[in-house]
Design an enzyme around this catalytic site. Sequence first.
Site, PDB file in Angstrom:
ATOM      1  N   ASP A  63       0.857  -1.183   0.000  1.00 40.93           N
ATOM      2  CA  ASP A  63       0.000   0.000   0.000  1.00 40.93           C
ATOM      3  C   ASP A  63       0.891   1.229   0.000  1.00 40.93           C
ATOM      4  OD1 ASP A  63      -1.794   2.017   0.359  1.00 40.93           O
ATOM      5  OD2 ASP A  63      -2.702   1.211   2.192  1.00 40.93           O
ATOM      6  N   TYR A 155      -4.605  16.209  -7.654  1.00 45.94           N
ATOM      7  CA  TYR A 155      -4.211  15.235  -8.675  1.00 45.94           C
ATOM      8  C   TYR A 155      -3.457  15.904  -9.817  1.00 45.94           C
ATOM      9  CZ  TYR A 155      -4.431  11.794 -12.408  1.00 45.94           C
ATOM     10  OH  TYR A 155      -4.090  10.933 -13.426  1.00 45.94           O
ATOM     11  N   LYS A 159       0.568  15.278 -10.974  1.00 46.38           N
ATOM     12  CA  LYS A 159       0.980  14.842 -12.305  1.00 46.38           C
ATOM     13  C   LYS A 159       1.869  15.884 -12.987  1.00 46.38           C
ATOM     14  CE  LYS A 159      -0.739  10.775 -12.223  1.00 46.38           C
ATOM     15  NZ  LYS A 159       0.159   9.591 -12.203  1.00 46.38           N
TER      16      LYS A 159
END
Length: 266
Positions: A63, A155, A159
């Site tokens: 994880d 997010y 990226k």
Amino acid sequence: MENINNNYALITGATSGIGFELAKLFAKDKYDLIIVARDQDELESAAAELKKEGVKVITISKDFFLSGTAFEVYDEVKAMGIEVKVLVNDAGQGVYGKFIETDLERELNIIQLNIGATVILTKLFLKDMVKRNAGKILNVASIAGKVPGPYQAVYHGTKAFVHSFNEAVRSEIADTDVTITSLLPGATDTDFFRKADMLESKMVEDQDLADPAEVAKDGYDALMSGKDMVISGFKNKLQVAMGNVLPDSMVADNMKKMQEPADKKE
């Protein structure tokens, strides 16, 4: 160390979506595989499918939300005496919603996954690759990293980091035979949107989602050719090109309209 001369590719996020499609491409080209994901049952199911190509498949359940697990992956691979020829960092998640309303703990976990694990695995395996002057790395970024993303601020930010990081490190190792490639998909038909609680967004309801197999093939071909980056899909190439010439504020506002909830009142 009987495995030392085998042709191994290590792929994170390899049980579904783009990661699984990439694993299938490597298996078809007779790479032995180390696949990494959280769910052991999903790992075993993916491994059974990949073994049909006649390759070895090692599963590692980790994880990456948890700090330190990426180091554990590297240590376990080294303990097996395996030399990783290709590293693919595909594992990644997002969370949907206004930044002031989303859960901070979840976002910190996503930063650990999307950035922390990618940096750790890239550094550790890259040092080995540079030492032997051979190896390839594919880090999955996104066209999201090229544009500010309201409703997915964290997010998109992660990226942007991944792509910038890829290009910088690639430049540093330009005098070696090791390559780093950045894959920039657009909206793709994977489990990403469900995990991000994003199924109600206009982007998911209105867009034709890309086939993960086609995205994976674009990334695989670019990786094997040693390219620095590939934007998968013509529409995505066009979107990035437009984003490069428009003011960031306008790009952000346009993206907000695409990603806002589908039932949002005008």
